[in-house]
Design an enzyme around this catalytic site. Sequence first.
Site, short mmCIF file in Angstrom:
data_model
loop_
_atom_site.label_atom_id
_atom_site.label_comp_id
_atom_site.label_asym_id
_atom_site.label_seq_id
_atom_site.Cartn_x
_atom_site.Cartn_y
_atom_site.Cartn_z
CE1 TYR A 156 -4.17 1.43 -0.24
CE2 TYR A 156 -3.60 2.65 1.75
CZ TYR A 156 -4.44 2.44 0.67
OH TYR A 156 -5.54 3.23 0.51
CE LYS A 163 -7.02 6.35 0.59
NZ LYS A 163 -7.96 7.22 -0.14
P1 NAD Z 1 -11.96 4.07 -8.58
O1 NAD Z 1 -10.79 3.89 -9.47
O2 NAD Z 1 -13.26 3.59 -9.04
O3 NAD Z 1 -12.11 5.60 -8.13
C1 NAD Z 1 -11.03 6.48 -8.03
C2 NAD Z 1 -11.49 7.79 -8.63
O4 NAD Z 1 -10.47 8.78 -8.50
C3 NAD Z 1 -11.80 7.68 -10.13
O5 NAD Z 1 -13.11 8.13 -10.39
C4 NAD Z 1 -10.80 8.60 -10.77
O6 NAD Z 1 -11.29 9.23 -11.94
C5 NAD Z 1 -10.57 9.59 -9.65
N1 NAD Z 1 -9.36 10.40 -9.82
C6 NAD Z 1 -8.06 9.97 -9.87
N2 NAD Z 1 -7.25 11.03 -10.11
C7 NAD Z 1 -8.06 12.14 -10.19
C8 NAD Z 1 -7.83 13.51 -10.43
N3 NAD Z 1 -6.59 14.01 -10.64
N4 NAD Z 1 -8.89 14.37 -10.43
C9 NAD Z 1 -10.15 13.90 -10.24
N5 NAD Z 1 -10.43 12.59 -10.03
C10 NAD Z 1 -9.40 11.73 -10.02
O7 NAD Z 1 -11.51 3.34 -7.21
P2 NAD Z 1 -12.20 3.30 -5.76
O8 NAD Z 1 -11.58 2.11 -5.11
O9 NAD Z 1 -13.65 3.42 -5.87
O10 NAD Z 1 -11.59 4.58 -5.05
C11 NAD Z 1 -12.38 5.57 -4.42
C12 NAD Z 1 -11.77 5.94 -3.07
O11 NAD Z 1 -11.92 4.84 -2.18
C13 NAD Z 1 -10.28 6.25 -3.11
O12 NAD Z 1 -9.99 7.31 -2.22
C14 NAD Z 1 -9.67 4.96 -2.58
O13 NAD Z 1 -8.38 5.16 -2.02
C15 NAD Z 1 -10.68 4.62 -1.52
N6 NAD Z 1 -10.62 3.25 -0.99
C16 NAD Z 1 -10.70 2.20 -1.83
C17 NAD Z 1 -10.63 0.90 -1.32
C18 NAD Z 1 -10.69 -0.30 -2.22
O14 NAD Z 1 -10.35 -1.40 -1.77
N7 NAD Z 1 -11.13 -0.16 -3.45
C19 NAD Z 1 -10.49 0.70 0.07
C20 NAD Z 1 -10.44 1.82 0.91
C21 NAD Z 1 -10.50 3.09 0.37
#
Ligand code: NAD
Length: 256
Positions: A156, A163
């Site tokens: 990570y 985070k």
């Molecule tokens: P995802 O790839 O579907 O979403 C990530 C989003 O970030 C996308 O819509 C992308 O377009 C956007 N993004 C990236 N760079 C950008 C920029 N410069 N400007 C505007 N938008 C931008 O993946 P996700 O897993 O749904 O991620 C959403 C959030 O959840 C993130 O913060 C991620 O760290 C967090 N998260 C995810 C998990 C997991 O296991 N998937 C676990 C905990 C937290």
Amino acid sequence: MGEMLSGKNILVMGVRNKWSIAWGIAQAAYREGANLIFTYLGDREKEELEKLTAGMGTLHAHPCDVTSDEDIEKLFDWVKAEFGVIHGLVHAIAFAKSEDLRESFLNTSRDGFRLALDVSAYSFVAVCRHAAEIMTEGGSIITLTYRGSMKIVPGYNVMGVAKAALEASVRYAAYELGSRNIRVNSLSSGPIKTLSAKGIKNFNDVLKVVEERSPLRRNVTLEDLGNTAVYLLSDLSSGVTGEIIYVDSGYNNMGL
Ligand code: NAD
């Protein structure tokens, strides 16, 4: 259809496709009567949004690359002109270079570190500042985090550092915005197979561990996250701010 968010204008940032956590939250918020406003990164994400929201009436969406101050300003000018006021904001955005999620943490480049912190943590501070100006009736802001901020999750890497910065930002923003009746919380999700998660080394092993060892013995779903987001965005959580709410099948409680 519920009514927990009826009459609330909620800005959702971070829908990329049907697997996105932001999309799970948007669906739950829509179910509870919210008026949804979306942002998208580029044309591909805009097309996805158009497909996903096809049955939801008129799509209100505006582009925003959060690395650009100008984009953020234009976004909020547009939201203010179109809607006047918002009651909720969902920040579900993160990014790190793929090599920084696969190689040694100590080899993170200065540029990779800067980029991960900029997109994944600073963007939250910037959008909170602008959102607060149009949350004139009080509001609720949520962001998405992961336990790799506090504990070592191999692979990570720099995202764990980002985070940690994000979670600290939630607390400071909660303090500054509390007197305006704006609450700020983070939702700490268990692993979910999204496009972003695919970039993390050994992600399938993480999913397996949660399924085998968490109290609920399963991984969380977009519905689990959506339902907790509705709680945080609604008046049900009126006394809750500055918190990290875990939606991870209870895995964070495990010692072994
Ligand atoms: P995802 O790839 O579907 O979403 C990530 C989003 O970030 C996308 O819509 C992308 O377009 C956007 N993004 C990236 N760079 C950008 C920029 N410069 N400007 C505007 N938008 C931008 O993946 P996700 O897993 O749904 O991620 C959403 C959030 O959840 C993130 O913060 C991620 O760290 C967090 N998260 C995810 C998990 C997991 O296991 N998937 C676990 C905990 C937290």
